[in-house]
Design a protein around this motif. Structure first.
Motif, PDB file in Angstrom:
ATOM      1  N   SER A 135      -5.876   8.602  -2.612  1.00 26.73           N
ATOM      2  CA  SER A 135      -3.921   9.252  -2.514  1.00 26.73           C
ATOM      3  C   SER A 135      -3.734   7.995  -2.035  1.00 26.73           C
ATOM      4  O   SER A 135      -2.904   8.119  -1.236  1.00 26.73           O
ATOM      5  N   VAL A 136      -4.577   6.784  -2.016  1.00 23.73           N
ATOM      6  CA  VAL A 136      -3.884   5.239  -1.794  1.00 23.73           C
ATOM      7  C   VAL A 136      -3.892   4.872  -3.134  1.00 23.73           C
ATOM      8  O   VAL A 136      -5.027   4.784  -3.638  1.00 23.73           O
ATOM      9  N   SER A 182       0.900  -1.312  -0.330  1.00 22.47           N
ATOM     10  CA  SER A 182      -0.099  -0.199  -0.241  1.00 22.47           C
ATOM     11  C   SER A 182       0.786   1.318  -0.007  1.00 22.47           C
ATOM     12  O   SER A 182       1.907   1.290   1.162  1.00 22.47           O
ATOM     13  N   VAL A 183       0.496   2.041  -1.033  1.00 21.82           N
ATOM     14  CA  VAL A 183       1.681   3.308  -0.643  1.00 21.82           C
ATOM     15  C   VAL A 183       0.445   4.356  -0.600  1.00 21.82           C
ATOM     16  O   VAL A 183      -0.161   4.308  -1.385  1.00 21.82           O
ATOM     17  N   SER A 184       0.610   5.446   0.283  1.00 21.37           N
ATOM     18  CA  SER A 184      -0.337   6.254   0.173  1.00 21.37           C
ATOM     19  C   SER A 184       1.005   8.132   0.912  1.00 21.37           C
ATOM     20  O   SER A 184       1.606   7.747   0.764  1.00 21.37           O
ATOM     21  N   TYR A 185      -0.138   8.902   0.249  1.00 16.33           N
ATOM     22  CA  TYR A 185       0.722  10.268   0.209  1.00 16.33           C
ATOM     23  C   TYR A 185       0.129  11.184   0.552  1.00 16.33           C
ATOM     24  O   TYR A 185      -0.988  11.163   0.437  1.00 16.33           O
ATOM     25  N   ASP A 186       0.474  12.662   0.908  1.00 16.81           N
ATOM     26  CA  ASP A 186       0.068  13.520   1.078  1.00 16.81           C
ATOM     27  C   ASP A 186       0.703  14.752   0.943  1.00 16.81           C
ATOM     28  O   ASP A 186       1.964  15.346   1.078  1.00 16.81           O
ATOM     29  N   LEU A 187       0.732  15.373  -0.758  1.00 23.92           N
ATOM     30  CA  LEU A 187       1.091  16.292  -1.191  1.00 23.92           C
ATOM     31  C   LEU A 187       1.071  17.988  -0.664  1.00 23.92           C
ATOM     32  O   LEU A 187       0.159  17.910  -0.686  1.00 23.92           O
ATOM     33  N   SER A 225       0.961  19.838 -10.853  1.00 33.55           N
ATOM     34  CA  SER A 225       0.922  18.786 -11.076  1.00 33.55           C
ATOM     35  C   SER A 225       1.463  17.691 -11.201  1.00 33.55           C
ATOM     36  O   SER A 225       2.091  16.668 -11.676  1.00 33.55           O
ATOM     37  N   GLU A 226       1.842  18.102  -9.724  1.00 30.20           N
ATOM     38  CA  GLU A 226       2.755  17.013  -8.980  1.00 30.20           C
ATOM     39  C   GLU A 226       2.266  15.471  -8.935  1.00 30.20           C
ATOM     40  O   GLU A 226       3.242  14.078  -8.580  1.00 30.20           O
ATOM     41  N   TYR A 227       1.363  15.690  -8.707  1.00 29.77           N
ATOM     42  CA  TYR A 227      -0.034  14.119  -8.731  1.00 29.77           C
ATOM     43  C   TYR A 227       0.951  13.670 -10.463  1.00 29.77           C
ATOM     44  O   TYR A 227       1.428  11.936  -9.846  1.00 29.77           O
ATOM     45  N   GLN A 228       0.867  13.754 -11.252  1.00 29.89           N
ATOM     46  CA  GLN A 228       0.909  13.122 -12.840  1.00 29.89           C
ATOM     47  C   GLN A 228       1.992  12.697 -13.067  1.00 29.89           C
ATOM     48  O   GLN A 228       2.005  11.407 -12.937  1.00 29.89           O
TER      49      GLN A 228
END
Length: 83
Positions: free
Chosen positions: A35-36, A4-9, A14-17
C-alpha cells in the motif's frame, strides 16, 4: 520532486486498480510495498492528494508526503528498486 503515497482502503475490491491507474498517471512510479508507492512529479502533495481523492471512498485513508534527503540516504531489505 519525490513523494511517498500510502493508503488504507476500507472497502477494497476492484477500487485498488482505479487507484493504481491514478498513481501510474503521474508517469514515474515505484510500487514499493502493498500500500505504498513512490512517485516523481512536479505536482505538490496537495495536488496529488486532490487528484487521487476521486479514486477512494468515504472512510478510506490517503497519505502523501514529499521525500527529501541530503545525499544518498536509502536502506531497504526484501525488495528491489524496479517497480
Amino acid at each position: 520532486m519525490l513523494y511517498s503515497v500510502s493508503y488504507d482502503l476500507q472497502n477494497a475490491t476492484s477500487e485498488y486498480q482505479e487507484l493504481y491507474d491514478g498513481i501510474k498517471a503521474f508517469g514515474t512510479w515505484w510500487h514499493q510495498t502493498e500500500s505504498v508507492w513512490m512517485i516523481k512529479t512536479e505536482k505538490s502533495a496537495k495536488e496529488i492528494r486532490d487528484y487521487l481523492t476521486q479514486f477512494i471512498k468515504d472512510g478510506d485513508k490517503l497519505f502523501v508526503i514529499e521525500v527529501k534527503s541530503i545525499g544518498r540516504v536509502l536502506a531497504f531489505r526484501g525488495m528491489n528498486t524496479i517497480g
